[in-house]
Design a protein around this motif. Structure first.
Motif, PDB file in Angstrom:
ATOM      1  N   PHE A  43      -1.084  -4.029  -1.333  1.00  0.00           N
ATOM      2  CA  PHE A  43       0.089  -4.299  -0.495  1.00  0.00           C
ATOM      3  C   PHE A  43       0.793  -5.581  -0.938  1.00  0.00           C
ATOM      4  O   PHE A  43       2.009  -5.593  -1.183  1.00  0.00           O
ATOM      5  N   GLY A  44       0.032  -6.660  -1.079  1.00  0.00           N
ATOM      6  CA  GLY A  44       0.630  -7.937  -1.463  1.00  0.00           C
ATOM      7  C   GLY A  44       1.049  -7.977  -2.920  1.00  0.00           C
ATOM      8  O   GLY A  44       2.141  -8.472  -3.257  1.00  0.00           O
ATOM      9  N   SER A  45       0.209  -7.429  -3.793  1.00  0.00           N
ATOM     10  CA  SER A  45       0.479  -7.518  -5.232  1.00  0.00           C
ATOM     11  C   SER A  45       1.669  -6.663  -5.638  1.00  0.00           C
ATOM     12  O   SER A  45       2.495  -7.082  -6.461  1.00  0.00           O
ATOM     13  N   GLN A  46       1.771  -5.442  -5.088  1.00  0.00           N
ATOM     14  CA  GLN A  46       2.912  -4.604  -5.450  1.00  0.00           C
ATOM     15  C   GLN A  46       4.221  -5.213  -4.951  1.00  0.00           C
ATOM     16  O   GLN A  46       5.213  -5.251  -5.679  1.00  0.00           O
ATOM     17  N   ASN A  47       4.229  -5.670  -3.710  1.00  0.00           N
ATOM     18  CA  ASN A  47       5.442  -6.294  -3.173  1.00  0.00           C
ATOM     19  C   ASN A  47       5.877  -7.484  -4.022  1.00  0.00           C
ATOM     20  O   ASN A  47       7.067  -7.648  -4.320  1.00  0.00           O
TER      21      ASN A  47
ATOM     22  N   GLY B 184      -1.151   0.581  -1.304  1.00  0.00           N
ATOM     23  CA  GLY B 184      -2.538   0.505  -0.863  1.00  0.00           C
ATOM     24  C   GLY B 184      -3.072   1.657  -0.056  1.00  0.00           C
ATOM     25  O   GLY B 184      -4.273   1.714   0.212  1.00  0.00           O
ATOM     26  N   ILE B 185      -2.230   2.620   0.333  1.00  0.00           N
ATOM     27  CA  ILE B 185      -2.685   3.687   1.213  1.00  0.00           C
ATOM     28  C   ILE B 185      -3.369   4.821   0.453  1.00  0.00           C
ATOM     29  O   ILE B 185      -4.143   5.581   1.019  1.00  0.00           O
ATOM     30  N   GLY B 186      -3.109   4.952  -0.842  1.00  0.00           N
ATOM     31  CA  GLY B 186      -3.729   6.006  -1.631  1.00  0.00           C
ATOM     32  C   GLY B 186      -3.146   7.377  -1.334  1.00  0.00           C
ATOM     33  O   GLY B 186      -2.189   7.533  -0.567  1.00  0.00           O
ATOM     34  N   SER B 187      -3.757   8.402  -1.926  1.00  0.00           N
ATOM     35  CA  SER B 187      -3.199   9.754  -1.853  1.00  0.00           C
ATOM     36  C   SER B 187      -3.862  10.636  -0.804  1.00  0.00           C
ATOM     37  O   SER B 187      -3.449  11.789  -0.632  1.00  0.00           O
ATOM     38  N   LEU B 188      -4.868  10.156  -0.085  1.00  0.00           N
ATOM     39  CA  LEU B 188      -5.609  11.033   0.828  1.00  0.00           C
ATOM     40  C   LEU B 188      -4.713  11.629   1.909  1.00  0.00           C
ATOM     41  O   LEU B 188      -4.835  12.801   2.260  1.00  0.00           O
TER      42      LEU B 188
END
Length: 304
Positions: free
Chosen positions: A223-227, A48-52
């Motif tokens: 965050f929740g879905s990837q985990n 969820g943090i992205g590439s920025l």
């Protein structure tokens, strides 16, 4: 490395400077191209943090390379899949291959940090002939736990005023005793509040870390879905490390709490053509804590 040129099949327009969106594997995927020179792909973590933060921290690479910063599905400016069960790191690795194909490239040079490292590793395992070099920075490794090292790190820093409040929050989170984040804002606040744990010297480097990591909402959905998707997949990357044939640079901070050095050592032991570089004064973010050494090691590996 792949040099940007009018080679047959290469999608030159899709590698112009700036933001790009493309529909791949049922997802509207975002990537940003910065810099000039040989191509380098940088994949964000999938939670969820992205590439920025990587665009900021690794900006020095754009002076020598044309860097393709990829937002994984559900993170940054990339959209979600229709089914959250398709938010696993393996699907994110498949997105990288679909992007490679869309750009008309036979192989790519790939860099991943933290969970982005696990995604890059999955790509190199699934598509071994399509990666020419791989850089893993304080990478996660599915199937290998260094939980005892993490616990030891937290215990030894519990009384240190630079870490104590962050340690307390982390203990509550992992034990399930604290109230877990429930939305983007709460997750972003939580990560900001434990950010000191990611540094060997927060007194010196916390302000820089906050500048790079803390000003954009982190996706609670991702965050929740990837985990959940990765837990269901029960992926064990340790048994497939031998499949990686490309040269690999493994970077690890000596004081990394979330991906302890034992993880890097396990990857190094399993990947025949790998080099392990330990950053003795760093935690999880070595480009902040030892920038001169970090810049040199990365550029030298990419240039040779």
């Amino acid at each position: 490395m792949t040099v940007l040129s009018k080679n047959k099949g290469m999608n030159i327009t899709a590698l112009n400077q700036g933001s790009h969106f493309v529909d791949l594997n049922g997802v509207h995927l975002h990537y940003r191209v910065k810099g000039n020179g040989p191509l380098l792909f940088v994949v964000s973590p999938g939670w969820g943090i992205g590439s920025l933060y990587l665009q900021r921290g690794l900006d020095f690479l754009t002076e020598r390379f044309r860097v393709v910063f990829v937002d994984t599905r559900g993170s940054g400016l990339s959209k979600r899949p229709s089914d959250p069960a398709m938010m696993g790191s393996s699907q994110m690795a498949d997105d990288l291959d679909a992007l490679r194909s869309h750009l008309g490239l036979s192989t790519i040079v790939l860099l991943g940090h933290s969970n982005g490292g696990a995604i890059a590793l999955s790509f190199a395992q699934r598509y071994a002939e399509r990666v020419s070099k791989l850089i893993l920075i304080d990478s996660q490794l599915f199937g290998f736990s260094a939980a005892e090292d993490t616990h030891r790190f937290l215990s030894t820093r519990a009384e240190n005023p630079d870490y104590s409040s962050a340690v307390n929050l982390a203990h509550h989170f992992f034990s399930g005793k604290g109230k877990p984040p429930r939305n983007d804002d709460e997750l972003t606040e939580f990560v900001g509040n434990i950010l000191a744990l990611y540094l060997n010297n927060p007194g010196k480097n916390l302000a820089t870390a906050r500048q790079q990591l803390s000003d954009k909402p982190i996706s609670f959905y991702a965050f929740g879905s990837q985990n959940a998707a990765d837990a269901a997949a029960q992926n064990d990357q340790t048994v497939l490390l031998h499949l990686i044939k490309a040269p690999v640079l493994i970077v690890s901070g000596r004081h990394d709490w979330i991906c302890p050095i034992a993880v890097a050592e396990r990857m190094h032991a399993g990947i025949k053509n790998s080099t392990l570089e330990i950053f003795e004064e760093s935690g999880h973010l070595p480009w902040i804590e030892e920038p001169t050494k970090f810049h040199s090691k990365i550029v030298n590996f990419l240039s040779c």
